[in-house]
Design a protein around this motif. Sequence first.
Motif, mmCIF file in Angstrom:
data_model
loop_
_atom_site.group_PDB
_atom_site.id
_atom_site.type_symbol
_atom_site.label_atom_id
_atom_site.label_comp_id
_atom_site.label_asym_id
_atom_site.label_seq_id
_atom_site.Cartn_x
_atom_site.Cartn_y
_atom_site.Cartn_z
ATOM 1 N N LYS A 182 -3.794 3.016 -11.326
ATOM 2 C CA LYS A 182 -4.514 3.829 -10.343
ATOM 3 C C LYS A 182 -3.521 4.469 -9.369
ATOM 4 C CE LYS A 182 -8.387 2.172 -12.019
ATOM 5 N NZ LYS A 182 -9.286 3.009 -12.866
ATOM 6 N N VAL A 183 -3.823 5.695 -8.959
ATOM 7 C CA VAL A 183 -2.897 6.449 -8.109
ATOM 8 C C VAL A 183 -3.570 6.790 -6.783
ATOM 9 C CG1 VAL A 183 -1.462 8.513 -7.918
ATOM 10 C CG2 VAL A 183 -1.821 7.437 -10.157
ATOM 11 N N ARG A 184 -2.867 6.484 -5.701
ATOM 12 C CA ARG A 184 -3.302 6.902 -4.370
ATOM 13 C C ARG A 184 -2.225 7.806 -3.773
ATOM 14 N NH1 ARG A 184 -8.064 5.083 -1.469
ATOM 15 N NH2 ARG A 184 -6.992 6.249 0.158
ATOM 16 N N GLU A 185 -2.664 8.857 -3.080
ATOM 17 C CA GLU A 185 -1.742 9.784 -2.420
ATOM 18 C C GLU A 185 -2.239 10.099 -1.010
ATOM 19 O OE1 GLU A 185 0.122 12.630 -5.901
ATOM 20 O OE2 GLU A 185 -1.855 13.157 -5.107
ATOM 21 N N THR A 186 -1.301 10.377 -0.138
ATOM 22 C CA THR A 186 -1.603 10.929 1.176
ATOM 23 C C THR A 186 -0.951 12.300 1.222
ATOM 24 O OG1 THR A 186 -1.661 8.749 2.231
ATOM 25 C CG2 THR A 186 -1.327 10.662 3.665
ATOM 26 N N ALA A 227 0.815 -1.213 0.000
ATOM 27 C CA ALA A 227 0.000 0.000 0.000
ATOM 28 C C ALA A 227 0.851 1.266 0.000
ATOM 29 C CB ALA A 227 -0.932 0.008 1.209
ATOM 30 N N GLY A 228 2.169 1.105 -0.138
ATOM 31 C CA GLY A 228 3.056 2.256 -0.155
ATOM 32 C C GLY A 228 3.203 2.857 -1.537
ATOM 33 N N ALA A 229 4.060 3.857 -1.638
ATOM 34 C CA ALA A 229 4.237 4.590 -2.891
ATOM 35 C C ALA A 229 4.665 3.685 -4.025
ATOM 36 C CB ALA A 229 5.261 5.709 -2.690
ATOM 37 N N ILE A 256 -1.061 5.926 2.640
ATOM 38 C CA ILE A 256 -1.552 5.007 1.622
ATOM 39 C C ILE A 256 -1.175 5.618 0.285
ATOM 40 C CG2 ILE A 256 -3.572 3.935 0.561
ATOM 41 C CD1 ILE A 256 -4.928 3.991 3.262
ATOM 42 N N GLY A 257 -0.358 4.908 -0.494
ATOM 43 C CA GLY A 257 0.187 5.492 -1.714
ATOM 44 C C GLY A 257 1.316 6.451 -1.382
#
Length: 374
Positions: free
Chosen positions: A339-343, A198-200, A364-365
């Motif tokens: 898909k891109v997730r960012e915090t 779930a990391g970058a 997350i991301g």
Amino acid sequence: MTILWKVLNNYLEKELFGLFLKWAEWRSAAVVVMGIIQRAVLHSRPGKNSEPVAENFCVEEASLADGITDGQVKVRTLYLSVDPYMRCRMNEDTGADYLLPWKLGEAADGGGIGVVEESKYGSFTAGDTVCSFNWPWQTRAIVEGKILQKLHPELVGGHLSYFLGAVGMPGLTALFGVKEKGHVTLGAGQTMVVSGAAGACGSLAGQIGRLEGCSRVVGISGSDEKCSILVSELGFDAAVNYKGGNLAQKLHECCPAGVDVYFDNVGGDMNQNSHVILCGQISQYNKDVPYPPPLPSRTEAALRDKNITRDRFLVLWYADKHEAGILQLSQWVREGKLKVRETVTKGLENIGAAFQSMMKGGNIGKQIVLVSEE
């Protein structure tokens, strides 16, 4: 007398508030005119075997030179990146010949994106969006133009922060790790397992494994929430919370045909002639141990018996492929295949807390720090 006092008191409150607003406006203008900036400096070192805390950094005011000289560019910072490798830079000895330690009392640096305000270098002009892997942790900065790269926002649909994540170094690391070290073969029915999924980097590696031909992708992360996001949003077939216990058993259940490719360093049974990709080991960065850490003799024997490769790699080794990699990643993002997730943490004053949280898996991301609005 009471009524008169109330009227006078209300008048004074309004006058004082008006003076405060004028002072705030003057202060804001003075900050720009006088070149006063904020910068995040390394205040203390956590020590090689200790975890970093937000207090290792502090934010202070500093002055920026009035003008720039030939070869320099003045920039305003938009986004800054905090990454696991930076933990090594907090030590006096980074343990890597390609990383320089941060100096106490000086601004830290890393991946950053900003806008050109003034330029005396090459073709950069005011308004250009630029990035650098050596961006000072400052609200504004004067840097050498040669460390900057011009960005093309259309590649990421205007999501500039993606250049620090999915279409930046983490994306390239995931891409080259899978393509160059994963030995993924389209149609071979391979199973891939990703730790830190779930990391970058891990969140991208699993998706890229699928795009490159893996028939099954399983992630390992540290919470049920992260596992749910991996499956429901990022297209993983299954995910395991390693904090829930019985990791080996759960991996066996999720990978009935065995494991062919590991991205990072995790446990479990692997197939004959399979591959381990050593991207990074965030859990070891707070310890004074060599990289990659030595394996138990039993594990070493298992690797030999099954002819399992365990390859370390650095994204810097593939510099000649970076441009093509950026184009591929950006195309997948625009097409919705990646898909891109960012915090996102707002404010330079919170960068220390963002770094500490990222090192503990709070993101997350990609962990991003928003310094100023576009």
